[in-house]
Design a protein around this motif. Structure first.
Motif, PDB file in Angstrom:
ATOM      1  N   TYR A  23      25.718 -14.837 118.171  1.00  0.00           N
ATOM      2  CA  TYR A  23      24.737 -14.730 117.095  1.00  0.00           C
ATOM      3  C   TYR A  23      23.337 -15.548 117.359  1.00  0.00           C
ATOM      4  CZ  TYR A  23      27.984 -11.956 114.529  1.00  0.00           C
ATOM      5  OH  TYR A  23      28.938 -11.052 114.239  1.00  0.00           O
ATOM      6  N   GLY A  24      23.569 -16.577 118.236  1.00  0.00           N
ATOM      7  CA  GLY A  24      22.553 -17.487 118.923  1.00  0.00           C
ATOM      8  C   GLY A  24      22.525 -19.032 117.933  1.00  0.00           C
ATOM      9  N   HIS A  25      23.464 -19.120 117.178  1.00  0.00           N
ATOM     10  CA  HIS A  25      23.594 -20.560 116.691  1.00  0.00           C
ATOM     11  C   HIS A  25      25.027 -20.987 116.504  1.00  0.00           C
ATOM     12  CE1 HIS A  25      24.863 -17.402 113.088  1.00  0.00           C
ATOM     13  NE2 HIS A  25      25.881 -18.422 113.133  1.00  0.00           N
ATOM     14  N   VAL A  26      24.940 -22.368 116.432  1.00  0.00           N
ATOM     15  CA  VAL A  26      26.218 -23.261 116.691  1.00  0.00           C
ATOM     16  C   VAL A  26      27.538 -22.594 115.981  1.00  0.00           C
ATOM     17  CG1 VAL A  26      27.535 -25.383 116.177  1.00  0.00           C
ATOM     18  CG2 VAL A  26      25.174 -25.246 116.925  1.00  0.00           C
ATOM     19  N   ASN A  27      28.632 -22.291 116.444  1.00  0.00           N
ATOM     20  CA  ASN A  27      29.672 -21.469 116.160  1.00  0.00           C
ATOM     21  C   ASN A  27      30.225 -22.300 114.856  1.00  0.00           C
ATOM     22  OD1 ASN A  27      32.981 -21.201 116.198  1.00  0.00           O
ATOM     23  ND2 ASN A  27      31.885 -19.344 116.808  1.00  0.00           N
ATOM     24  N   ASN A  28      30.871 -21.537 114.028  1.00  0.00           N
ATOM     25  CA  ASN A  28      31.425 -22.339 112.710  1.00  0.00           C
ATOM     26  C   ASN A  28      32.594 -23.635 113.246  1.00  0.00           C
ATOM     27  OD1 ASN A  28      34.202 -21.004 112.396  1.00  0.00           O
ATOM     28  ND2 ASN A  28      32.642 -19.392 112.440  1.00  0.00           N
ATOM     29  N   THR A  29      33.378 -23.301 114.095  1.00  0.00           N
ATOM     30  CA  THR A  29      34.314 -24.077 114.573  1.00  0.00           C
ATOM     31  C   THR A  29      33.885 -25.355 115.038  1.00  0.00           C
ATOM     32  OG1 THR A  29      34.665 -23.180 116.844  1.00  0.00           O
ATOM     33  CG2 THR A  29      35.953 -22.227 115.063  1.00  0.00           C
ATOM     34  N   ILE A  30      32.614 -25.504 115.749  1.00  0.00           N
ATOM     35  CA  ILE A  30      32.196 -26.515 116.345  1.00  0.00           C
ATOM     36  C   ILE A  30      31.951 -27.779 115.110  1.00  0.00           C
ATOM     37  CG2 ILE A  30      30.066 -27.253 117.747  1.00  0.00           C
ATOM     38  CD1 ILE A  30      32.555 -25.706 119.315  1.00  0.00           C
ATOM     39  N   TYR A  31      31.322 -27.183 114.224  1.00  0.00           N
ATOM     40  CA  TYR A  31      31.135 -28.157 112.997  1.00  0.00           C
ATOM     41  C   TYR A  31      32.258 -29.079 112.577  1.00  0.00           C
ATOM     42  CZ  TYR A  31      26.926 -25.162 111.783  1.00  0.00           C
ATOM     43  OH  TYR A  31      25.747 -24.635 111.820  1.00  0.00           O
ATOM     44  N   PHE A  32      33.337 -28.560 112.903  1.00  0.00           N
ATOM     45  CA  PHE A  32      34.679 -29.178 112.841  1.00  0.00           C
ATOM     46  C   PHE A  32      34.980 -30.496 113.764  1.00  0.00           C
ATOM     47  CE2 PHE A  32      35.427 -25.696 109.954  1.00  0.00           C
ATOM     48  CZ  PHE A  32      35.922 -26.404 108.781  1.00  0.00           C
ATOM     49  N   ARG A  33      34.473 -29.879 115.020  1.00  0.00           N
ATOM     50  CA  ARG A  33      34.330 -31.056 116.103  1.00  0.00           C
ATOM     51  C   ARG A  33      33.506 -32.215 115.984  1.00  0.00           C
ATOM     52  NH1 ARG A  33      38.881 -30.763 118.950  1.00  0.00           N
ATOM     53  NH2 ARG A  33      39.468 -28.790 119.616  1.00  0.00           N
ATOM     54  N   TYR A  34      32.132 -31.789 115.749  1.00  0.00           N
ATOM     55  CA  TYR A  34      31.050 -32.787 115.216  1.00  0.00           C
ATOM     56  C   TYR A  34      31.625 -33.938 114.307  1.00  0.00           C
ATOM     57  CZ  TYR A  34      27.737 -29.695 117.284  1.00  0.00           C
ATOM     58  OH  TYR A  34      27.195 -28.751 118.185  1.00  0.00           O
ATOM     59  N   MET A  35      32.343 -33.279 112.937  1.00  0.00           N
ATOM     60  CA  MET A  35      32.749 -34.088 111.983  1.00  0.00           C
ATOM     61  C   MET A  35      34.126 -34.996 112.483  1.00  0.00           C
ATOM     62  SD  MET A  35      32.705 -31.864 108.545  1.00  0.00           S
ATOM     63  CE  MET A  35      33.163 -30.535 109.180  1.00  0.00           C
ATOM     64  N   GLU A  36      34.854 -34.376 113.444  1.00  0.00           N
ATOM     65  CA  GLU A  36      35.979 -35.087 114.030  1.00  0.00           C
ATOM     66  C   GLU A  36      35.511 -36.153 114.870  1.00  0.00           C
ATOM     67  OE1 GLU A  36      39.733 -33.340 116.459  1.00  0.00           O
ATOM     68  OE2 GLU A  36      37.671 -33.220 117.266  1.00  0.00           O
ATOM     69  N   GLN A  37      34.405 -35.973 115.681  1.00  0.00           N
ATOM     70  CA  GLN A  37      33.911 -37.002 116.597  1.00  0.00           C
ATOM     71  C   GLN A  37      33.363 -38.208 115.831  1.00  0.00           C
ATOM     72  OE1 GLN A  37      33.896 -37.018 120.144  1.00  0.00           O
ATOM     73  NE2 GLN A  37      33.124 -38.883 119.788  1.00  0.00           N
TER      74      GLN A  37
END
Length: 135
Positions: A23-37
């Motif tokens: 869809y051209g935007h950051v995939n929902n699963t990646i948000y959890f990676r950002y928070m994890e980092q």
């Protein structure tokens, strides 16, 4: 009413082209990676490392509310807040924005529980972390 929370970490994370979905935007699963980092950077800065033995933090739940889509290119600013620690756990909260943009793109929550790696049982939060969170 929200319990008091303390800003403990701010991390800047570049959005990668591969973070995007069809869809051209950051995939929902990646948000959890950002928070994890952000969470890992905070705990490692305090001297807590992932170890095969001893005690370590684990996440027992995680949630994210997506408010505005993130897109490539950009740098995500992740702010991590901690609530008051319990015996073996602490609730964490996250705010995700683009760097230099006050728009709130997403919020998140995760509960950290300290555990004995060998037994899998919860143990008290280390005193050094407790002092950090209550000062």
């Amino acid at each position: 009413m929200h319990s008091p929370r303390k800003l403990v970490q701010t991390s800047l994370i570049p959005i990668r082209w591969g973070d995007m979905d069809a869809y051209g935007h950051v995939n929902n699963t990646i948000y959890f990676r950002y928070m994890e980092q952000c969470r890992v950077e905070y705990l490692e800065a305090l001297g807590f490392k992932v170890m095969p033995h001893g005690t370590a933090p684990v996440i027992i739940n995680a949630a994210c509310t997506f408010l505005v889509p993130l897109n490539y290119p950009g740098v995500v600013e992740v702010r991590m807040f901690c609530g008051h620690p319990g015996r073996s756990s602490v609730q964490t909260h996250f705010e995700l924005r683009l760097h230099d943009d006050d728009t709130l793109y997403a919020t998140g929550d995760a509960k950290i529980v300290w555990m004995d790696v060998d037994s899998g049982k919860s143990v008290p939060i280390p005193d050094t972390l407790r002092v950090e969170l209550t000062n």
